[in-house]
Design a protein around this motif. Structure first.
Motif, mmCIF file in Angstrom:
data_model
loop_
_atom_site.group_PDB
_atom_site.id
_atom_site.type_symbol
_atom_site.label_atom_id
_atom_site.label_comp_id
_atom_site.label_asym_id
_atom_site.label_seq_id
_atom_site.Cartn_x
_atom_site.Cartn_y
_atom_site.Cartn_z
ATOM 1 N N HIS A 149 0.835 -1.204 0.000
ATOM 2 C CA HIS A 149 0.000 0.000 0.000
ATOM 3 C C HIS A 149 0.873 1.260 0.000
ATOM 4 N N HIS A 150 1.908 1.265 0.817
ATOM 5 C CA HIS A 150 2.831 2.403 0.882
ATOM 6 C C HIS A 150 3.556 2.587 -0.446
ATOM 7 N N ASP A 151 4.062 1.494 -1.012
ATOM 8 C CA ASP A 151 4.849 1.572 -2.245
ATOM 9 C C ASP A 151 3.991 1.999 -3.440
ATOM 10 N N VAL A 152 2.769 1.487 -3.495
ATOM 11 C CA VAL A 152 1.868 1.850 -4.595
ATOM 12 C C VAL A 152 1.529 3.332 -4.538
ATOM 13 N N LYS A 153 1.288 3.838 -3.347
ATOM 14 C CA LYS A 153 0.962 5.261 -3.190
ATOM 15 C C LYS A 153 2.064 6.145 -3.761
ATOM 16 N N PHE A 154 3.316 5.852 -3.426
ATOM 17 C CA PHE A 154 4.423 6.682 -3.906
ATOM 18 C C PHE A 154 4.688 6.468 -5.396
ATOM 19 N N CYS A 155 4.476 5.249 -5.865
ATOM 20 C CA CYS A 155 4.641 4.975 -7.296
ATOM 21 C C CYS A 155 3.621 5.759 -8.108
ATOM 22 N N GLU A 156 2.359 5.749 -7.657
ATOM 23 C CA GLU A 156 1.291 6.489 -8.347
ATOM 24 C C GLU A 156 1.628 7.975 -8.441
ATOM 25 N N LEU A 157 2.122 8.523 -7.348
ATOM 26 C CA LEU A 157 2.451 9.951 -7.338
ATOM 27 C C LEU A 157 3.559 10.284 -8.326
ATOM 28 N N ASP A 158 4.422 9.321 -8.603
ATOM 29 C CA ASP A 158 5.547 9.557 -9.512
ATOM 30 C C ASP A 158 5.172 9.352 -10.977
ATOM 31 N N LEU A 159 4.027 8.746 -11.210
ATOM 32 C CA LEU A 159 3.612 8.450 -12.585
ATOM 33 C C LEU A 159 2.842 9.628 -13.167
ATOM 34 N N ILE A 160 3.541 10.678 -13.489
ATOM 35 C CA ILE A 160 2.938 11.828 -14.143
ATOM 36 C C ILE A 160 3.547 11.972 -15.533
ATOM 37 N N ASN A 161 2.693 12.212 -16.485
ATOM 38 C CA ASN A 161 3.139 12.315 -17.870
ATOM 39 C C ASN A 161 3.575 13.736 -18.176
ATOM 40 N N ILE A 162 4.826 13.888 -18.588
ATOM 41 C CA ILE A 162 5.394 15.201 -18.876
ATOM 42 C C ILE A 162 5.545 15.367 -20.388
ATOM 43 N N ILE A 163 5.063 16.497 -20.880
ATOM 44 C CA ILE A 163 5.175 16.822 -22.304
ATOM 45 C C ILE A 163 6.041 18.071 -22.424
ATOM 46 N N VAL A 164 7.047 18.020 -23.270
ATOM 47 C CA VAL A 164 7.930 19.178 -23.460
ATOM 48 C C VAL A 164 8.038 19.488 -24.947
ATOM 49 N N VAL A 165 7.725 20.719 -25.294
ATOM 50 C CA VAL A 165 7.882 21.191 -26.669
ATOM 51 C C VAL A 165 9.067 22.142 -26.697
ATOM 52 N N PRO A 166 10.140 21.813 -27.438
ATOM 53 C CA PRO A 166 11.330 22.669 -27.464
ATOM 54 C C PRO A 166 11.015 24.091 -27.917
ATOM 55 N N ALA A 167 11.814 25.023 -27.443
ATOM 56 C CA ALA A 167 11.634 26.424 -27.845
ATOM 57 C C ALA A 167 11.807 26.574 -29.350
ATOM 58 N N GLU A 168 12.770 25.839 -29.901
ATOM 59 C CA GLU A 168 12.983 25.800 -31.348
ATOM 60 C C GLU A 168 12.628 24.398 -31.826
ATOM 61 N N ILE A 169 11.480 24.255 -32.422
ATOM 62 C CA ILE A 169 10.996 22.937 -32.834
ATOM 63 C C ILE A 169 11.766 22.464 -34.062
ATOM 64 N N GLN A 170 12.366 21.292 -33.927
ATOM 65 C CA GLN A 170 13.133 20.707 -35.016
ATOM 66 C C GLN A 170 12.270 19.693 -35.782
ATOM 67 N N SER A 171 12.697 19.377 -36.981
ATOM 68 C CA SER A 171 11.974 18.385 -37.798
ATOM 69 C C SER A 171 12.428 16.987 -37.409
ATOM 70 N N THR A 172 12.086 16.588 -36.195
ATOM 71 C CA THR A 172 12.469 15.276 -35.688
ATOM 72 C C THR A 172 11.226 14.533 -35.231
ATOM 73 N N THR A 173 11.350 13.212 -35.119
ATOM 74 C CA THR A 173 10.237 12.398 -34.633
ATOM 75 C C THR A 173 9.873 12.796 -33.218
ATOM 76 N N PHE A 174 10.900 13.073 -32.390
ATOM 77 C CA PHE A 174 10.655 13.467 -31.007
ATOM 78 C C PHE A 174 9.814 14.738 -30.947
ATOM 79 N N SER A 175 10.230 15.763 -31.686
ATOM 80 C CA SER A 175 9.504 17.043 -31.655
ATOM 81 C C SER A 175 8.076 16.877 -32.149
ATOM 82 N N ALA A 176 7.905 16.122 -33.242
ATOM 83 C CA ALA A 176 6.563 15.922 -33.807
ATOM 84 C C ALA A 176 5.645 15.226 -32.817
ATOM 85 N N LYS A 177 6.182 14.216 -32.128
ATOM 86 C CA LYS A 177 5.371 13.476 -31.160
ATOM 87 C C LYS A 177 5.013 14.353 -29.970
ATOM 88 N N GLN A 178 5.976 15.135 -29.472
ATOM 89 C CA GLN A 178 5.705 16.006 -28.333
ATOM 90 C C GLN A 178 4.664 17.071 -28.681
#
Length: 573
Positions: A149-178
């Motif tokens: 129960h303790h471990d699941v609680k802390f794991c859940e809190l850490d599972l946040i999805n972060i999206i980052v769009v670069p200041a200068e968007i490049q023509s890359t798969t990473f940039s397109a997906k973000q």
């Protein structure tokens, strides 16, 4: 994602079976095989000797009260295969002492969160050191349940999805997906905020949830309570409780399971509305520039690619993010996570609440006073889903011997030029009138075509869609787009034709809006080498757009190339 060893244990694990599983891969509606779908972030897997399964049934029931998803195996090979095929979930693995060596090969897997050794016959507690995970032996099921129960609680809190769009968007798969991920979550929020709450919305959501919690008495009580007592004004109270609603919402916003988000759309709207109503209270509790904190751990290479190398870029969280006004709370969380994952990058987000920056989309509120039992979370702030920040700086520091990265974030206002450009497609008339089709396009760009397909297939049975010709036409057009992406052009053609027939039921045959459908049909015919039909549909589309010189340029190019292909075929014959 099933295996034979679990089929005879259905009375113990009580796992619901669904026909579709967007997590495990493409949908095959003709296949008699059904796979388990998970709707929470964490699962417990128990590898136990087959001779003791019946004797341990009561233990299994106790485990299910801690975490709703429990899978039991008696074959190590099948257990390992199952874990290797997990994509989205975090696994908490319980093994018998005699099985411990058999599963050590999976310690490196990112989906494996922690291993526990459990045996009723062990009277002395011992610790087995591993290079990756420290494994403790438990002989008391209550102690084990408390630790999980303790471990699941802390794991859940850490599972946040972060999206980052670069200041200068490049023509890359990473940039397109973000960019696609960022735009997708903004569109999901936009769609949800349009939803008008009706009683049947709650009923549909509850009917979806019940099969998954039938063996969990506590969660079934929450479901009954939600059915009888839920009101829009108490939605924030609900998301602070460790119940089915908060667990499912947290997962599906992280994994973009649009079919479930659609069922929870009224919840998303109610949360945002309540946060907006409470937002003004922050002005009386904080100075103009105050700091709140959120801890996070992630793999070092992921941190480098996503955050370290994108200072100045835009950062967003797809879920409803919570943060604390107390730095110590965030630091304590990081320390707890590093005990389990010492090789992870430790990140402290310092979020500047610059209340001079006004944004209609970025709202937050203090929610700690909603639940009198949550004393440890006193001073907790909740940000609405998709809140947009600017990465001001990324600095490495050593705090109490912990090597840590301080990432400073500030609000992005409505007039920010990069933000304005990113959401510009969502302000077009095409997206306003056909948001579901555009949502499918974004999911495809994210590499999540299966999720889009799942969403559209489910919508086909939704009365609010199939009784509305306009919505049904957009849905069929979206399915056509997905099958085009998958290379199944005959299937795409089938859906485009249904879209055309449905659209003609409420639109005149010479309406310019039909041009895009005829072009899609023409593209599908051309991809199946039926150039005569392709040419006919391109020309029909061009006729409808004869007064739109800008749009007709691309069509004329298609017509010319198709005529060339048709002439080439004639010469070959």
């Amino acid at each position: 994602m099933g295996c034979s060893s679990t089929k005879n244990l259905s009375s113990i694990i009580g796992a619901p079976l669904e026909k579709h599983d967007p997590v495990s891969g493409p949908i095959n509606t003709s296949s008699p095989h059904r796979e388990t779908r998970f709707i929470e972030n964490c699962i417990v897997i128990w590898l136990v000797a087959s001779s003791t399964i019946t004797a341990h049934k009561n233990i299994a029931e106790k485990l299910r009260q801690v975490i709703s998803i429990l899978k039991i195996f008696n074959n190590p090979t099948e257990c390992i295969t199952f874990i290797e095929n997990i994509r989205e979930e975090k696994v908490f693995l319980i093994v018998s002492p005699e099985m411990e060596q058999a599963v050590r090969s999976v310690h490196y897997l990112s989906q494996l969160e922690k291993i526990y050794i459990f045996s009723l016959s062990f009277q002395k507690m011992e610790t087995i050191d591993d290079q990756i995970i420290q494994t403790k032996i438990f002989s008391d099921i209550n102690d084990l349940c408390e630790q999980i129960h303790h471990d699941v609680k802390f794991c859940e809190l850490d599972l946040i999805n972060i999206i980052v769009v670069p200041a200068e968007i490049q023509s890359t798969t990473f940039s397109a997906k973000q960019v696609a991920m960022f735009t997708c979550i903004q569109l999901v929020k936009k769609i949800a905020l349009r939803i008008k709450f009706e009683s049947e919305h709650k009923d549909v959501f509850l009917d979806f949830c019940r099969p998954y919690y039938v063996s969990n008495e506590e969660q079934m009580q929450y479901l009954e309570d939600f059915e009888n007592n839920y009101r829009p004004k108490n939605v924030l109270w609900w998301i602070t409780k460790p119940c089915f609603l908060s667990k499912i919402l947290h997962r599906v916003l992280r994994t973009y399971e649009i079919d479930v988000i659609y069922k929870m759309g009224f919840i998303v709207r109610h949360i945002h509305t309540q946060l907006t109503l409470l937002h003004e209270n922050i002005f009386s509790l904080f100075t103009d520039r105050s700091i709140v904190y959120r801890g996070k751990t992630m793999p070092n290479d992921e941190f480098d690619i996503l955050i370290k190398n994108n200072c100045g870029g835009i950062l967003s969280f797809s879920n409803f993010l919570t943060a604390s006004i107390h730095k110590k709370d965030a630091m304590d969380f990081i320390q707890q996570r590093l005990i389990t994952h010492p090789k992870m990058a430790a990140i402290l987000f310092e979020i500047c609440l610059d209340l001079t920056i006004r944004s209609t989309a970025n709202v937050c509120a203090i929610i700690n006073n909603l639940n009198s039992n949550m004393k440890s979370e006193e001073g907790e702030i909740c940000f609405t889903m998709g809140t947009v920040f600017r990465i001001q700086s990324v600095e490495q520091v050593i705090d109490n011997l912990t090597n840590m990265w301080i990432v400073k974030l500030t609000f992005v206002d409505d007039n920010d030029q990069q933000f304005y450009r990113l959401v510009a497609p969502l302000r077009t008339n095409d997206v306003d009138t056909n948001p579901l089709s555009y949502l499918g396009k974004l999911l495809i760009e994210m590499g999540a075509s299966e999720r889009a397909e799942q969403f559209y297939l489910d919508l086909q049975t939704d009365p609010s869609v199939f009784n509305q010709p306009r919505r049904l036409a957009r849905l069929q057009n979206g399915l056509g787009l997905i099958f085009t992406y998958k290379g199944d052009h005959m299937k795409a053609l089938e859906h485009y034709h249904i879209s055309l027939k449905t659209t003609l039921s409420y639109m005149s045959p010479d309406h310019p809006d039909l041009a895009s459908i005829y072009k899609s049909i023409g593209d599908s015919y051309r991809n199946t080498h039926n150039y005569i039909q392709a040419l006919a549909n391109y020309e029909h589309s061009a006729q409808l757009l004869k007064d739109d010189q800008h749009s007709i340029i691309d069509l004329n190019d298609c017509i010319i190339k198709t005529k060339q292909l048709l002439e080439f075929n004639k010469q070959q014959c």
